[in-house]
Write a protein that holds these residues in place. Structure first.
Motif, PDB file in Angstrom:
ATOM      1  N   ASP A  11       0.830  -1.203   0.000  1.00 20.05           N
ATOM      2  CA  ASP A  11       0.000   0.000   0.000  1.00 20.05           C
ATOM      3  C   ASP A  11       0.869   1.259   0.000  1.00 20.05           C
ATOM      4  O   ASP A  11       0.580   2.223  -0.709  1.00 20.05           O
ATOM      5  N   LEU A  12       1.925   1.238   0.804  1.00 19.28           N
ATOM      6  CA  LEU A  12       2.829   2.385   0.843  1.00 19.28           C
ATOM      7  C   LEU A  12       3.513   2.571  -0.506  1.00 19.28           C
ATOM      8  O   LEU A  12       3.578   3.686  -1.034  1.00 19.28           O
ATOM      9  N   ALA A  13       4.005   1.478  -1.071  1.00 22.36           N
ATOM     10  CA  ALA A  13       4.687   1.563  -2.362  1.00 22.36           C
ATOM     11  C   ALA A  13       3.756   2.143  -3.427  1.00 22.36           C
ATOM     12  O   ALA A  13       4.147   3.031  -4.188  1.00 22.36           O
ATOM     13  N   ALA A  14       2.531   1.655  -3.463  1.00 18.89           N
ATOM     14  CA  ALA A  14       1.562   2.143  -4.451  1.00 18.89           C
ATOM     15  C   ALA A  14       1.240   3.621  -4.218  1.00 18.89           C
ATOM     16  O   ALA A  14       1.214   4.415  -5.161  1.00 18.89           O
ATOM     17  N   ALA A  15       1.013   3.992  -2.977  1.00 21.53           N
ATOM     18  CA  ALA A  15       0.654   5.378  -2.665  1.00 21.53           C
ATOM     19  C   ALA A  15       1.785   6.347  -2.971  1.00 21.53           C
ATOM     20  O   ALA A  15       1.550   7.485  -3.376  1.00 21.53           O
ATOM     21  N   ALA A  16       3.025   5.898  -2.786  1.00 24.11           N
ATOM     22  CA  ALA A  16       4.186   6.773  -3.002  1.00 24.11           C
ATOM     23  C   ALA A  16       4.754   6.664  -4.411  1.00 24.11           C
ATOM     24  O   ALA A  16       5.645   7.433  -4.781  1.00 24.11           O
ATOM     25  N   GLY A  17       4.276   5.696  -5.190  1.00 22.65           N
ATOM     26  CA  GLY A  17       4.745   5.551  -6.565  1.00 22.65           C
ATOM     27  C   GLY A  17       6.130   4.927  -6.690  1.00 22.65           C
ATOM     28  O   GLY A  17       6.895   5.287  -7.582  1.00 22.65           O
ATOM     29  N   VAL A  18       6.446   3.994  -5.792  1.00 21.09           N
ATOM     30  CA  VAL A  18       7.730   3.287  -5.851  1.00 21.09           C
ATOM     31  C   VAL A  18       7.462   1.795  -5.792  1.00 21.09           C
ATOM     32  O   VAL A  18       6.330   1.361  -5.608  1.00 21.09           O
ATOM     33  N   ASN A  19       8.521   0.990  -5.917  1.00 16.40           N
ATOM     34  CA  ASN A  19       8.323  -0.448  -5.787  1.00 16.40           C
ATOM     35  C   ASN A  19       8.789  -0.914  -4.396  1.00 16.40           C
ATOM     36  O   ASN A  19       9.398  -0.145  -3.644  1.00 16.40           O
ATOM     37  N   LEU A  20       8.506  -2.151  -4.083  1.00 15.13           N
ATOM     38  CA  LEU A  20       8.836  -2.690  -2.760  1.00 15.13           C
ATOM     39  C   LEU A  20      10.337  -2.704  -2.504  1.00 15.13           C
ATOM     40  O   LEU A  20      10.784  -2.447  -1.380  1.00 15.13           O
ATOM     41  N   GLY A  40       1.709 -11.420  12.216  1.00 13.40           N
ATOM     42  CA  GLY A  40       2.014 -12.295  11.085  1.00 13.40           C
ATOM     43  C   GLY A  40       3.316 -11.922  10.379  1.00 13.40           C
ATOM     44  O   GLY A  40       3.694 -12.555   9.403  1.00 13.40           O
ATOM     45  N   GLY A  41       4.007 -10.895  10.854  1.00 14.45           N
ATOM     46  CA  GLY A  41       5.297 -10.513  10.289  1.00 14.45           C
ATOM     47  C   GLY A  41       5.244  -9.493   9.161  1.00 14.45           C
ATOM     48  O   GLY A  41       6.277  -9.162   8.581  1.00 14.45           O
ATOM     49  N   HIS A  42       4.060  -8.989   8.858  1.00 14.33           N
ATOM     50  CA  HIS A  42       3.944  -7.986   7.786  1.00 14.33           C
ATOM     51  C   HIS A  42       4.407  -6.626   8.287  1.00 14.33           C
ATOM     52  O   HIS A  42       4.119  -6.236   9.419  1.00 14.33           O
ATOM     53  N   ARG A  43       5.126  -5.919   7.432  1.00 11.10           N
ATOM     54  CA  ARG A  43       5.561  -4.560   7.765  1.00 11.10           C
ATOM     55  C   ARG A  43       4.342  -3.633   7.775  1.00 11.10           C
ATOM     56  O   ARG A  43       3.514  -3.696   6.865  1.00 11.10           O
ATOM     57  N   VAL A  44       4.310  -2.744   8.760  1.00 12.74           N
ATOM     58  CA  VAL A  44       3.245  -1.741   8.831  1.00 12.74           C
ATOM     59  C   VAL A  44       3.906  -0.386   9.073  1.00 12.74           C
ATOM     60  O   VAL A  44       4.534  -0.159  10.108  1.00 12.74           O
ATOM     61  N   TYR A  45       3.767   0.489   8.100  1.00 11.84           N
ATOM     62  CA  TYR A  45       4.393   1.809   8.143  1.00 11.84           C
ATOM     63  C   TYR A  45       3.408   2.844   8.656  1.00 11.84           C
ATOM     64  O   TYR A  45       2.212   2.759   8.377  1.00 11.84           O
ATOM     65  N   PRO A  46       3.905   3.851   9.353  1.00  6.59           N
ATOM     66  CA  PRO A  46       3.024   4.952   9.761  1.00  6.59           C
ATOM     67  C   PRO A  46       2.475   5.666   8.520  1.00  6.59           C
ATOM     68  O   PRO A  46       3.147   5.706   7.486  1.00  6.59           O
ATOM     69  N   PRO A  47       1.289   6.232   8.606  1.00  9.66           N
ATOM     70  CA  PRO A  47       0.696   6.913   7.443  1.00  9.66           C
ATOM     71  C   PRO A  47       1.580   8.028   6.871  1.00  9.66           C
ATOM     72  O   PRO A  47       1.578   8.262   5.664  1.00  9.66           O
ATOM     73  N   ASP A  48       2.380   8.698   7.700  1.00  7.51           N
ATOM     74  CA  ASP A  48       3.224   9.788   7.181  1.00  7.51           C
ATOM     75  C   ASP A  48       4.414   9.270   6.372  1.00  7.51           C
ATOM     76  O   ASP A  48       5.165  10.054   5.801  1.00  7.51           O
ATOM     77  N   SER A  49       4.579   7.949   6.286  1.00  9.58           N
ATOM     78  CA  SER A  49       5.654   7.380   5.478  1.00  9.58           C
ATOM     79  C   SER A  49       5.478   7.701   3.994  1.00  9.58           C
ATOM     80  O   SER A  49       6.460   7.813   3.263  1.00  9.58           O
ATOM     81  N   VAL A  50       4.242   7.860   3.555  1.00 12.13           N
ATOM     82  CA  VAL A  50       3.991   8.230   2.160  1.00 12.13           C
ATOM     83  C   VAL A  50       4.665   9.568   1.877  1.00 12.13           C
ATOM     84  O   VAL A  50       5.359   9.728   0.869  1.00 12.13           O
ATOM     85  N   THR A  51       4.486  10.515   2.780  1.00 16.25           N
ATOM     86  CA  THR A  51       5.111  11.828   2.609  1.00 16.25           C
ATOM     87  C   THR A  51       6.621  11.709   2.606  1.00 16.25           C
ATOM     88  O   THR A  51       7.303  12.322   1.777  1.00 16.25           O
ATOM     89  N   THR A  52       7.172  10.896   3.505  1.00 14.01           N
ATOM     90  CA  THR A  52       8.622  10.726   3.574  1.00 14.01           C
ATOM     91  C   THR A  52       9.163  10.183   2.261  1.00 14.01           C
ATOM     92  O   THR A  52      10.147  10.700   1.725  1.00 14.01           O
ATOM     93  N   VAL A  53       8.528   9.160   1.709  1.00 12.15           N
ATOM     94  CA  VAL A  53       8.999   8.573   0.453  1.00 12.15           C
ATOM     95  C   VAL A  53       8.856   9.584  -0.686  1.00 12.15           C
ATOM     96  O   VAL A  53       9.759   9.718  -1.522  1.00 12.15           O
ATOM     97  N   ARG A  54       7.783  10.337  -0.702  1.00 19.09           N
ATOM     98  CA  ARG A  54       7.609  11.349  -1.747  1.00 19.09           C
ATOM     99  C   ARG A  54       8.678  12.440  -1.639  1.00 19.09           C
ATOM    100  O   ARG A  54       9.172  12.934  -2.651  1.00 19.09           O
ATOM    101  N   ILE A  55       9.033  12.809  -0.406  1.00 22.25           N
ATOM    102  CA  ILE A  55      10.105  13.800  -0.202  1.00 22.25           C
ATOM    103  C   ILE A  55      11.424  13.257  -0.744  1.00 22.25           C
ATOM    104  O   ILE A  55      12.174  13.963  -1.419  1.00 22.25           O
ATOM    105  N   ILE A  56      11.716  11.999  -0.442  1.00 18.26           N
ATOM    106  CA  ILE A  56      12.960  11.383  -0.918  1.00 18.26           C
ATOM    107  C   ILE A  56      13.007  11.404  -2.437  1.00 18.26           C
ATOM    108  O   ILE A  56      14.017  11.802  -3.039  1.00 18.26           O
ATOM    109  N   LYS A  57      11.932  10.988  -3.091  1.00 19.63           N
ATOM    110  CA  LYS A  57      11.906  10.949  -4.554  1.00 19.63           C
ATOM    111  C   LYS A  57      12.018  12.359  -5.143  1.00 19.63           C
ATOM    112  O   LYS A  57      12.729  12.566  -6.123  1.00 19.63           O
TER     113      LYS A  57
END
Length: 142
Positions: A11-20, A40-57
């Motif tokens: 979900d984060l990858a899709a929202a931020a426009g990057v791949n896993l 179950g071992g799945h990664r769960v990112y905070p909602p503001d991670s989308v902004t962080t990834v967009r800033i990086i890109k």
């Protein structure tokens, strides 16, 4: 962050426009905080991670290296940053870009002069006194 809140990797990858793989790489580089995990071992990112990834890109598109971005992101996390942090880094990046633009203009002008001089073969051109390509010193410059 409680269980069930936040974004899974896909979900984060899709929202931020990057791949896993990009997310994992940003984690390894320290650009993106290690996410919590579900039972179950799945990664769960905070909602503001989308902004962080967009800033990086966006910063990458502006010419900042990942090391420079890591410093900017780290400074922001400490909440001790000042406006001068980004201002100074942006000014330095502008100076770097202007230097590269100057280099590119010189390269373009030299190639244009070579075309105008009728250079068709580098070996022939190198031996001609009319050749505008600076063959001497090129190997030493790098």
């Amino acid at each position: 962050m409680g269980p069930g809140t936040g974004l899974r990797s896909g979900d984060l990858a899709a929202a931020a426009g990057v791949n896993l793989q990009t997310l994992r790489y940003y984690e390894r580089r320290g650009l993106l905080a290690q996410p919590d995990r579900t039972l179950g071992g799945h990664r769960v990112y905070p909602p503001d991670s989308v902004t962080t990834v967009r800033i990086i890109k966006a910063a990458q598109r502006l010419g900042f290296t990942l090391d420079e971005i890591a410093e900017l992101v780290d400074t922001g996390r400490r909440h001790a940053r000042t406006d001068a942090d980004l201002h100074e880094r942006a000014a330095a990046k502008i100076r770097e870009i202007e230097g590269r633009i100057g280099d590119l203009v010189a390269i373009r002008d030299t190639l244009r002069a070579a075309l105008d001089a009728g250079c068709h073969d580098l070996r022939d051109c190198a031996g001609s006194p009319d050749c505008p390509i600076p063959f001497t010193g090129l190997a030493q410059d790098r």
